[in-house]
Enzyme design. Structure first.
Site, short mmCIF file in Angstrom:
data_model
loop_
_atom_site.label_atom_id
_atom_site.label_comp_id
_atom_site.label_asym_id
_atom_site.label_seq_id
_atom_site.Cartn_x
_atom_site.Cartn_y
_atom_site.Cartn_z
N VAL A 175 0.84 -1.21 0.00
CA VAL A 175 0.00 0.00 0.00
C VAL A 175 0.87 1.26 0.00
CG1 VAL A 175 -1.90 -1.16 1.19
CG2 VAL A 175 -0.14 -0.04 2.55
N HIS A 225 -4.66 -4.34 -1.93
CA HIS A 225 -4.99 -3.88 -0.59
C HIS A 225 -5.09 -2.36 -0.50
CE1 HIS A 225 -3.05 -7.89 0.87
NE2 HIS A 225 -4.29 -8.06 0.49
N CYS A 282 -19.31 15.32 3.76
CA CYS A 282 -20.34 15.01 4.77
C CYS A 282 -19.79 15.09 6.19
CB CYS A 282 -20.90 13.60 4.53
SG CYS A 282 -19.78 12.29 5.08
N GLY A 329 8.91 -11.27 -2.73
CA GLY A 329 8.89 -10.64 -1.40
C GLY A 329 7.59 -10.74 -0.65
N SER A 365 5.37 -13.36 2.15
CA SER A 365 5.38 -14.57 2.99
C SER A 365 4.25 -15.52 2.57
CB SER A 365 5.17 -14.17 4.45
OG SER A 365 3.93 -13.47 4.59
N ASN A 419 12.68 -14.77 -2.97
CA ASN A 419 12.54 -14.56 -1.53
C ASN A 419 13.77 -15.18 -0.87
OD1 ASN A 419 11.66 -14.60 1.23
ND2 ASN A 419 9.53 -14.54 0.52
N GLU A 432 13.82 -16.39 1.89
CA GLU A 432 13.37 -17.53 2.72
C GLU A 432 12.31 -18.37 2.00
OE1 GLU A 432 13.82 -14.68 6.66
OE2 GLU A 432 11.95 -15.81 6.37
N ALA A 460 15.12 -9.05 -3.39
CA ALA A 460 14.49 -8.53 -4.61
C ALA A 460 15.45 -7.65 -5.39
CB ALA A 460 13.24 -7.75 -4.23
C1 BV8 Z 1 -10.81 -11.31 3.65
C2 BV8 Z 1 -3.35 -3.58 3.93
C3 BV8 Z 1 -13.07 -11.95 3.60
C4 BV8 Z 1 -3.30 -2.85 5.21
C5 BV8 Z 1 -3.19 -5.97 4.39
C6 BV8 Z 1 -10.41 -14.49 10.06
C7 BV8 Z 1 -11.36 -13.52 9.77
C8 BV8 Z 1 -11.39 -12.85 8.55
C9 BV8 Z 1 -10.44 -13.17 7.60
C10 BV8 Z 1 -9.49 -14.12 7.92
C11 BV8 Z 1 -9.47 -14.80 9.11
N1 BV8 Z 1 -8.42 -15.71 9.10
C12 BV8 Z 1 -7.77 -15.59 7.93
C13 BV8 Z 1 -8.41 -14.65 7.22
C14 BV8 Z 1 -8.07 -14.17 5.95
C15 BV8 Z 1 -7.22 -12.94 6.19
C16 BV8 Z 1 -5.79 -13.42 6.28
O1 BV8 Z 1 -5.22 -13.78 5.27
N2 BV8 Z 1 -5.20 -13.42 7.50
C17 BV8 Z 1 -3.83 -13.89 7.64
C18 BV8 Z 1 -3.14 -13.13 8.76
C19 BV8 Z 1 -3.86 -15.39 7.89
N3 BV8 Z 1 -7.43 -12.12 5.04
C20 BV8 Z 1 -8.31 -11.11 5.11
O2 BV8 Z 1 -8.86 -10.74 6.11
C21 BV8 Z 1 -8.58 -10.43 3.77
N4 BV8 Z 1 -9.99 -10.26 3.62
O3 BV8 Z 1 -10.45 -12.44 3.75
O4 BV8 Z 1 -12.10 -10.92 3.56
C22 BV8 Z 1 -14.35 -11.33 3.29
C23 BV8 Z 1 -14.98 -11.66 2.06
C24 BV8 Z 1 -16.23 -11.10 1.82
C25 BV8 Z 1 -16.82 -10.22 2.74
C26 BV8 Z 1 -16.15 -9.89 3.94
C27 BV8 Z 1 -14.92 -10.45 4.22
C28 BV8 Z 1 -7.93 -9.06 3.74
C29 BV8 Z 1 -6.43 -9.19 3.88
C30 BV8 Z 1 -5.77 -7.83 3.61
C31 BV8 Z 1 -5.16 -7.28 4.89
N5 BV8 Z 1 -4.46 -6.05 4.57
N6 BV8 Z 1 -2.59 -4.82 4.05
C32 BV8 Z 1 -1.91 -2.37 5.51
O5 BV8 Z 1 -0.95 -2.68 4.78
O6 BV8 Z 1 -1.80 -1.62 6.50
S1 BV8 Z 1 -2.25 -7.35 4.51
C33 BV8 Z 1 -0.61 -6.97 4.78
O7 BV8 Z 1 0.06 -8.22 4.75
C34 BV8 Z 1 0.09 -6.14 3.72
O8 BV8 Z 1 -0.65 -5.86 2.58
C35 BV8 Z 1 1.26 -7.08 3.34
O9 BV8 Z 1 1.75 -6.84 2.09
C36 BV8 Z 1 0.51 -8.33 3.43
C37 BV8 Z 1 1.16 -9.63 3.28
O10 BV8 Z 1 2.37 -9.60 3.90
P1 BV8 Z 1 3.66 -9.68 2.98
O11 BV8 Z 1 3.56 -8.64 1.93
O12 BV8 Z 1 3.84 -11.06 2.51
O13 BV8 Z 1 4.72 -9.22 4.01
P2 BV8 Z 1 5.39 -10.15 5.13
O14 BV8 Z 1 6.10 -9.24 6.08
O15 BV8 Z 1 4.38 -11.12 5.63
O16 BV8 Z 1 6.47 -11.00 4.32
C38 BV8 Z 1 7.57 -10.35 3.73
C39 BV8 Z 1 8.27 -11.41 2.92
O17 BV8 Z 1 9.35 -10.78 2.23
C40 BV8 Z 1 8.90 -12.53 3.75
O18 BV8 Z 1 8.63 -13.77 3.13
C41 BV8 Z 1 10.41 -12.23 3.70
O19 BV8 Z 1 11.16 -13.42 3.68
C42 BV8 Z 1 10.53 -11.53 2.39
N7 BV8 Z 1 11.62 -10.55 2.32
C43 BV8 Z 1 12.19 -9.84 3.33
N8 BV8 Z 1 13.14 -9.03 2.82
C44 BV8 Z 1 13.16 -9.24 1.47
C45 BV8 Z 1 12.19 -10.21 1.15
N9 BV8 Z 1 11.97 -10.63 -0.10
C46 BV8 Z 1 12.72 -10.08 -1.07
N10 BV8 Z 1 13.68 -9.15 -0.85
C47 BV8 Z 1 13.92 -8.72 0.41
N11 BV8 Z 1 14.87 -7.80 0.63
ZN ZN Z 2 -18.25 11.66 3.52
#
Ligand code: BV8
Ligand code: ZN
Length: 283
Positions: free
Chosen positions: A110, A153, A188, A224, A226, A250, A252, A268
């Protein structure tokens, strides 16, 4: 940097071969892509705010409970993103998308860095071809049609009214001293929220578009992420299930590793420019 005989160099060559033979490429990115621009990721130990887990802040409930805290978190992240720049991987992805007509960028991030990279790459390309930077219209048009990402997102440089849904470009510094001081809707007077998708919220049309492209792509390059957040992580699975390949970048392993055709264990910024560098037909 990997030497010529290193396993990473050989794996990158395999990845380039797959891209050369492919029509339809979707590039799925996550917070790890921006790590090379100095932005913390979500799940590494020094990740986003140590005191809070993203899952505890990036939710509608957290915003209802304490909108000042949530806006403070986004203010910190926006300032960090504004103080940095797209890295070599963002720029390589944008240039690659501009060189070909079958590339779609899908991001979970984002931070808006893909959009900055798209404009820079369009300017670069325009300078190379016409000697001039891409004009506002040409630059925008080039970016918009090919190198701007599908933002699954949302983007924290946009704000949305919690009451009427009106969206605003929003880059101002946020006064989080009181709820009254937080940004409010010009139409509003409703409380504005970051225009991002929080946990428990639907992704809507962008994920449908991303799945549609993924199903028609020969390869998904995953950079990049997880791959724990759904439904975003499934974009790569859709390509795989349709008979396509997955190239993972990645340092990892991730849940996508077992189904990846090639896993490039590097950062990356180190790997992506080598994987996507211009070459024979590769684009
Ligand atoms: C949905 C925006 C349904 C905000 C983000 C219980 C209730 C409800 C839903 C759920 C639930 N249980 C599970 C879910 C689904 C849930 C979910 O997935 N939860 C996870 C925690 C298990 N998903 C949702 O809730 C989604 N909505 O399901 O809605 C629905 C349908 C109809 C009607 C109503 C509802 C919404 C999910 C979106 C959440 N918002 N972001 C913000 O950013 O502030 S998610 C957030 O995590 C970011 O967007 C981020 O990008 C994303 C994923 O993380 P990654 O990008 O992968 O980052 P991370 O740190 O995890 O990993 C980094 C990786 O990079 C690592 O692997 C590392 O090794 C690697 N790395 C590190 N350095 C480097 C590198 N790689 C390359 N080069 C490097 N140098
Ligand atoms: Zn408004």
């Amino acid at each position: 940097m990997a030497t010529d005989a290193s396993p990473l160099t050989a794996a990158i060559a395999t990845g380039r071969e797959i891209l050369r033979a492919s029509r339809g490429i979707v590039i799925l990115t996550g917070a790890g892509l921006s790590a090379d621009s100095g932005l913390t990721t979500f799940r590494d130990p020094k990740g986003h705010w140590k005191r809070h887990r993203p899952e505890d802040l990036a939710t509608p409930e957290a915003f209802r409970r304490d909108p000042c805290l949530v806006w403070e978190w986004y203010g910190v992240r926006r300032r960090a993103a504004a103080d940095t720049a797209p890295n070599a991987a963002h720029l390589a992805i944008a240039a690659f998308a501009l060189r070909r007509d079958d590339v779609v960028i899908v991001t979970q991030n984002v931070d808006g860095l893909h959009t900055v990279a798209a404009r820079q790459a369009a300017d670069e390309r325009s300078r190379d071809t016409s000697g001039e930077p891409a004009g506002e219209v040409a630059g925008e048009l080039a970016c918009r049609t090919k190198a701007l990402p599908i933002e699954l997102h949302g983007c924290f440089y946009r704000a949305r009214c919690s009451a009427c849904g009106r969206c605003y470009e929003h880059r101002d510094r946020i006064d989080t001293s009181s709820q009254q001081a937080l940004p409010h809707c010009a139409k509003c007077s409703g409380l504005l929220r970051p225009d991002v998708v929080w946990f428990g919220e639907p992704l809507g049309e962008p994920i449908d578009r991303a799945f549609g492209y993924a199903a028609q792509s020969d390869v998904c390059v995953v950079v990049g992420t997880s791959a724990v957040v759904q439904p975003a992580a499934s974009v790569a699975v859709v390509t795989r299930r349709a008979g396509g390949a997955i190239i993972e970048v990645n340092p990892e392993e991730t849940p996508l590793t077992p189904m990846s055709t090639v896993s490039l264990r590097g950062t990356a910024a180190e790997v992506v420019p080598r994987l996507l560098a211009p070459g024979r037909r590769h684009g």
